[in-house]
Design a protein around this motif. Structure first.
Motif, PDB file in Angstrom:
ATOM      1  N   VAL A 438       0.828  -1.207   0.000  1.00 54.48           N
ATOM      2  CA  VAL A 438       0.000   0.000   0.000  1.00 54.48           C
ATOM      3  C   VAL A 438       0.860   1.254   0.000  1.00 54.48           C
ATOM      4  O   VAL A 438       0.563   2.230  -0.702  1.00 54.48           O
ATOM      5  CB  VAL A 438      -0.949  -0.027   1.217  1.00 54.48           C
ATOM      6  N   ASP A 439       1.927   1.247   0.787  1.00 53.47           N
ATOM      7  CA  ASP A 439       2.812   2.420   0.823  1.00 53.47           C
ATOM      8  C   ASP A 439       3.433   2.692  -0.540  1.00 53.47           C
ATOM      9  O   ASP A 439       3.554   3.849  -0.966  1.00 53.47           O
ATOM     10  CB  ASP A 439       3.906   2.227   1.868  1.00 53.47           C
ATOM     11  N   MET A 444       2.700   6.760  -5.402  1.00 53.78           N
ATOM     12  CA  MET A 444       2.457   7.129  -6.797  1.00 53.78           C
ATOM     13  C   MET A 444       1.580   8.376  -6.827  1.00 53.78           C
ATOM     14  O   MET A 444       0.591   8.481  -6.097  1.00 53.78           O
ATOM     15  CB  MET A 444       1.777   5.981  -7.540  1.00 53.78           C
ATOM     16  N   PRO A 445       1.905   9.372  -7.666  1.00 58.68           N
ATOM     17  CA  PRO A 445       1.138  10.628  -7.692  1.00 58.68           C
ATOM     18  C   PRO A 445      -0.229  10.495  -8.347  1.00 58.68           C
ATOM     19  O   PRO A 445      -1.101  11.342  -8.132  1.00 58.68           O
ATOM     20  CB  PRO A 445       2.039  11.576  -8.495  1.00 58.68           C
ATOM     21  N   ASP A 466      -8.910  11.073  -2.971  1.00 58.98           N
ATOM     22  CA  ASP A 466      -9.125  12.497  -3.210  1.00 58.98           C
ATOM     23  C   ASP A 466      -9.931  12.723  -4.479  1.00 58.98           C
ATOM     24  O   ASP A 466     -10.820  13.592  -4.526  1.00 58.98           O
ATOM     25  CB  ASP A 466      -7.769  13.206  -3.317  1.00 58.98           C
ATOM     26  N   LEU A 467      -9.632  11.931  -5.521  1.00 59.84           N
ATOM     27  CA  LEU A 467     -10.384  12.061  -6.771  1.00 59.84           C
ATOM     28  C   LEU A 467     -11.850  11.701  -6.561  1.00 59.84           C
ATOM     29  O   LEU A 467     -12.760  12.373  -7.059  1.00 59.84           O
ATOM     30  CB  LEU A 467      -9.754  11.171  -7.843  1.00 59.84           C
ATOM     31  N   TRP A 468     -12.084  10.645  -5.792  1.00 63.07           N
ATOM     32  CA  TRP A 468     -13.458  10.190  -5.505  1.00 63.07           C
ATOM     33  C   TRP A 468     -14.267  11.297  -4.824  1.00 63.07           C
ATOM     34  O   TRP A 468     -15.383  11.615  -5.227  1.00 63.07           O
ATOM     35  CB  TRP A 468     -13.388   8.932  -4.647  1.00 63.07           C
ATOM     36  N   HIS A 469     -13.701  11.925  -3.814  1.00 63.94           N
ATOM     37  CA  HIS A 469     -14.437  12.960  -3.084  1.00 63.94           C
ATOM     38  C   HIS A 469     -14.560  14.243  -3.896  1.00 63.94           C
ATOM     39  O   HIS A 469     -15.567  14.949  -3.791  1.00 63.94           O
ATOM     40  CB  HIS A 469     -13.756  13.245  -1.745  1.00 63.94           C
ATOM     41  N   ASP A 539      -4.669  12.662 -14.009  1.00 60.63           N
ATOM     42  CA  ASP A 539      -5.370  13.931 -14.238  1.00 60.63           C
ATOM     43  C   ASP A 539      -4.622  14.733 -15.299  1.00 60.63           C
ATOM     44  O   ASP A 539      -3.517  15.243 -15.063  1.00 60.63           O
ATOM     45  CB  ASP A 539      -5.449  14.713 -12.924  1.00 60.63           C
ATOM     46  N   ALA A 540      -5.253  14.837 -16.488  1.00 57.22           N
ATOM     47  CA  ALA A 540      -4.660  15.602 -17.586  1.00 57.22           C
ATOM     48  C   ALA A 540      -5.373  16.924 -17.774  1.00 57.22           C
ATOM     49  O   ALA A 540      -5.341  17.526 -18.862  1.00 57.22           O
ATOM     50  CB  ALA A 540      -4.728  14.776 -18.870  1.00 57.22           C
TER      51      ALA A 540
END
Length: 774
Positions: A438-439, A444-445, A466-469, A539-540
């Motif tokens: 997991v770490d 990974m960004p 973060d993307l989900w929220h 994220d592009a």
């Protein structure tokens, strides 16, 4: 290499030892359970269960009683009409005389005639007994006995007994819980036998003496010929007439002719009353009616006898043996169904034997054996599994640890303590390895999800959360389809759910305007079966947004901002430039105002789409009132009225106050511009319960011209207008509603527009309430 080659032999040896241990314990459990069942049958330990089952069967097996049985009840009404009990013998004689007129087949008089009365009355009653239909009289046993005997037989007075067709005992023996379920058709002292009174009516009575091996008389009674009473129903199931009606001659002859008549006392406080399987706790049945149920049981051939001897043991032990064989042969997940099936079989068999075989075998001992052996065997099997797990944990602990963790100290530990430490060590090893993976993924960004074959998220890094929220997701991210559904409800999920979907990648534009590069990679096991997938989302947006903004700026500079300036220069170069008329001044001011609006609108829209902000609690009540107040002068100038309906309590949402304020100003300003004199602009603020939590609902409704469906479809596009404003120079530039739409999406909200031409337009914005301030 040596350890790998020893592993199969170790497994075989360990499996054989476990099998031998289980076989020995199986025999031990079988012997213990058999001893328990035998003890239960021998000592009648399960009597309470048996009685409850019999009561249940009786309550659900009522039947129509034999029509030839008739009860004559000396009830409360009869005593109130003819006098208190006991009656004079002459009145009892009159009752028998009136019955005789109806020509019954036989009469059983359930009245004890052991004390002498007046001579005339006794003589009349004796004559009625002797001269009428066959009449049977009761007798009873005095178990106290006299002159050293164990009991005395108390018979009717000789004057009555001589004319009776027969004498019978009427003893009723309740079970230990006080409920009458069985009766004994005869009692014996070893030399003499006394049949039950109703057996005379049924024609099955035996002789008053029986042959014996010796002439010795037993000083105690022995109950013989036990039978289970098959109750026809609850109290009042039999045809009954009142004694007063018989004495007064009010009963038709046809109601008595050819019937078996039982006469007895049922008045309150007189006679005997008992609890029965078919009555509630507060409803007792008179002894007369219980005697009628016994007679009905004999006549309807429902006479069931309690099983005795080896039959009881076979019935109780057979399910036990079947259960033990099931536990030995079946997989554990099926044994519970075997238990349920055997319990059902025992109950159905006991009920069937009672209903059709006329044999009563209580299921209690068989059920007790099943209920004991199931947990007992599972306990022993779990113990064996525990030993096997312990051995496997020992082997796992001895293997090489890639992360080189400290090994547990197993010295001076008992069996349980050693297993606990080994299990904790194995769990910690698993957790450490999972944490390691997991770490590495969290570092990974980009957003990364690892899912199983059911699309359940096994691992998701911080970027994925973060993307989900940020897309408006509520709660925890549990599946890949959840996230892909927010990004693209159709394209991504359709490709993901395609049969035998392989690796694929796509570029997706999310509803909030961001652009993502998506890569889907299935994960396969060593045998090439699919065990899950890895989903990576990059994220592009910034790259695409920079390109889009460059295009927008070019459009702004080349068209929207240049055209007004060219118009102004053209007017200034005209012949009227030296003497500018007032109307021309207004036009110049209008063009300049359009230029400013275009610039401001473009800036605000770009800010709403790209501004990075830290969400803060915002009071929507205060914000809406400020927005309405700021547009009050414009509304008054157009003779329109803004009506603001907001709650007194604060409504908090998380977001950027400046964006939300501009959003409400744009909505109200849009309504003002499309309103006419005297029209009302209604601004409301409420809360609603939506899927996922409570939302703040802000709506702005006007009474303007409204829009058609084509205008509604492109309403939130840039450089589009919802209609024709009231004045030409006061119109919008087509960026206000695009700004509103972008702001709502940035705050994980929803916006909708309802419009009817000629009626007006209503914009509704839903924003999630802030839980901290809710």
């Amino acid at each position: 290499m040596d350890r790998a080659s020893d592993f199969p032999r170790h497994e075989v040896k360990n499996g054989k030892r476990s099998f031998d241990r289980l076989a020995a314990e199986w025999w031990l459990v079988l012997l213990l359970a058999t001893a328990l069942v035998v003890c239960s049958v021998a000592t009648n330990l399960s009597q309470r269960i048996d009685m409850l089952f019999y009561d249940l069967v009786q309550r659900h097996s009522s039947h129509a009683p034999q029509p030839q049985i008739l009860l004559v009840s000396i009830d409360d009404h009869s005593l109130a009409e003819l006098g208190p009990w006991p009656w004079p013998r002459a009145r009892e004689a009159l009752l028998l005389e009136e019955l005789a007129k109806g020509k019954p087949r036989a009469v059983a008089l359930d009245l004890l005639l052991v004390d002498p009365g007046d001579p005339l009355g006794d003589n009349r009653l004796a004559k009625a007994i002797a001269s009428g239909p066959p009449t049977y009289l009761p007798m009873y046993f005095d178990v106290s006995g006299q002159e050293g005997t164990g009991f005395d037989v108390v018979k009717p007075l000789p004057i009555f007994a001589e004319g009776a067709a027969g004498l019978g005992q009427v003893s009723l023996t309740p079970d230990t819980d006080g409920i009458v379920r069985r009766a004994y058709l005869s009692y014996s002292d070893g030399q003499r036998s006394w049949p039950h009174l109703v057996t005379w009516l049924a024609g099955t009575a035996r002789s008053n003496s029986i042959p014996t091996a010796t002439n010795k008389t037993t000083p105690s009674l022995e109950a013989r010929d036990p039978v289970m009473i098959a109750y026809a129903g609850s109290r009042g199931s039999f045809a009954t007439i009142q004694a007063v009606s018989v004495i007064r001659g009010e009963v038709p002859t046809a109601a008595i002719a050819g019937r078996l008549v039982l006469v007895g006392v049922t008045a309150t406080g007189l006679g005997d009353n008992y609890s029965t399987p078919v009555g509630s706790d507060r409803t007792l049945m008179p002894g007369l009616e219980i005697q009628a149920n016994l007679l009905d049981t004999i006549l309807s051939k429902r006479l069931a006898t309690p099983a005795e001897g080896a039959c009881l043991y076979v019935f109780a032990l057979a399910p036990l043996l079947a259960m033990m064989l099931s536990l030995r042969r079946m997989p554990p997940r099926w044994t519970i169904w075997a238990l349920v099936g055997l319990i059902a079989t025992v109950l159905v068999t006991a009920g069937a034997l009672l209903a059709f075989g006329r044999l009563w075998i209580g299921p209690g001992s068989a059920l007790a054996g099943l209920m004991v052996v199931y947990p007992l065997w599972n306990w022993r099997r779990l113990a064996a599994v525990s030993v096997l797990i312990g051995e496997e944990l020992e082997r796992l602990e001895a293997e090489h640890d890639p992360l080189e963790r400290a090994r547990p100290n197993l010295a001076r530990e008992d069996f349980v303590g050693r297993q606990i430490k080994l299990l904790r060590s194995a769990i910690n090893r698993e957790r450490d390895m999972r944490r390691f993976l997991v770490d590495r993924i969290n570092q990974m960004p980009d957003a990364v999800l690892v899912t199983d074959t059911a699309d359940r998220v096994a691992i998701a890094n911080q970027a994925a959360g973060d993307l989900w929220h940020s897309l408006g997701g509520r709660g925890s991210l549990t599946s890949g389809r959840q996230l892909l559904g927010l990004l693209s409800p159709s394209k991504a999920i359709a490709q993901m759910e395609a049969p035998a979907a392989g690796s694929w990648q796509a570029e997706i534009e999310a509803p909030d305007g961001r652009t993502f590069a998506l890569r889907f990679e299935p994960q396969r096991a060593a045998d090439e079966t699919t065990i899950g997938a890895v989903i990576r989302i990059v994220d592009a947006t910034e790259a695409r947004l920079a390109q889009r903004q460059r295009e927008d700026v070019l459009q702004l500079l080349s068209h929207d901002m240049r055209s007004p300036q060219v118009s102004i220069l053209t007017l200034l170069e005209s012949e009227e430039a030296k003497h500018v008329a007032p109307g021309l001044v207004r036009r110049l001011r209008g063009y300049a105002d359009i230029t400013l609006k275009l610039a401001d609108g473009f800036v605000h829209l770009a800010r709403a789409q790209t501004l990075r902000f830290e969400p803060q609690p915002v009071d929507m009540v205060d914000l809406v009132q400020e927005a309405a107040d700021s547009l009050w002068p414009q509304a008054r100038a157009q003779s329109a009225e803004i009506v603001c309906r907001v709650p007194e309590a604060e409504l908090w949402v998380l977001g950027d106050r400046s964006l939300l304020a501009r959003m409400m100003v744009n909505l109200i300003d849009n309504a003002v511009r499309y309103s006419r004199a005297g029209q009302i602009i209604e601004v409301t603020l409420t809360t609603e319960l939506a899927l996922g939590g409570s939302v703040c609902v802000a709506s702005v409704a006007d009474q303007g011209p409204g829009m058609d469906s084509e205008q509604l479809e492109r309403l939130f596009q840039r450089f589009q207008s919802g209609g024709t404003p009231r004045i030409n120079m006061g119109g919008g530039v087509g960026l206000g509603l695009a700004f509103v739409h972008a702001t709502v999406l940035r705050h994980a909200g929803r916006i909708k527009c309802n419009s009817t031409q000629g009626v007006g337009t209503k914009f509704t914005v839903e924003l999630p309430l802030c839980e901290t301030f809710d």
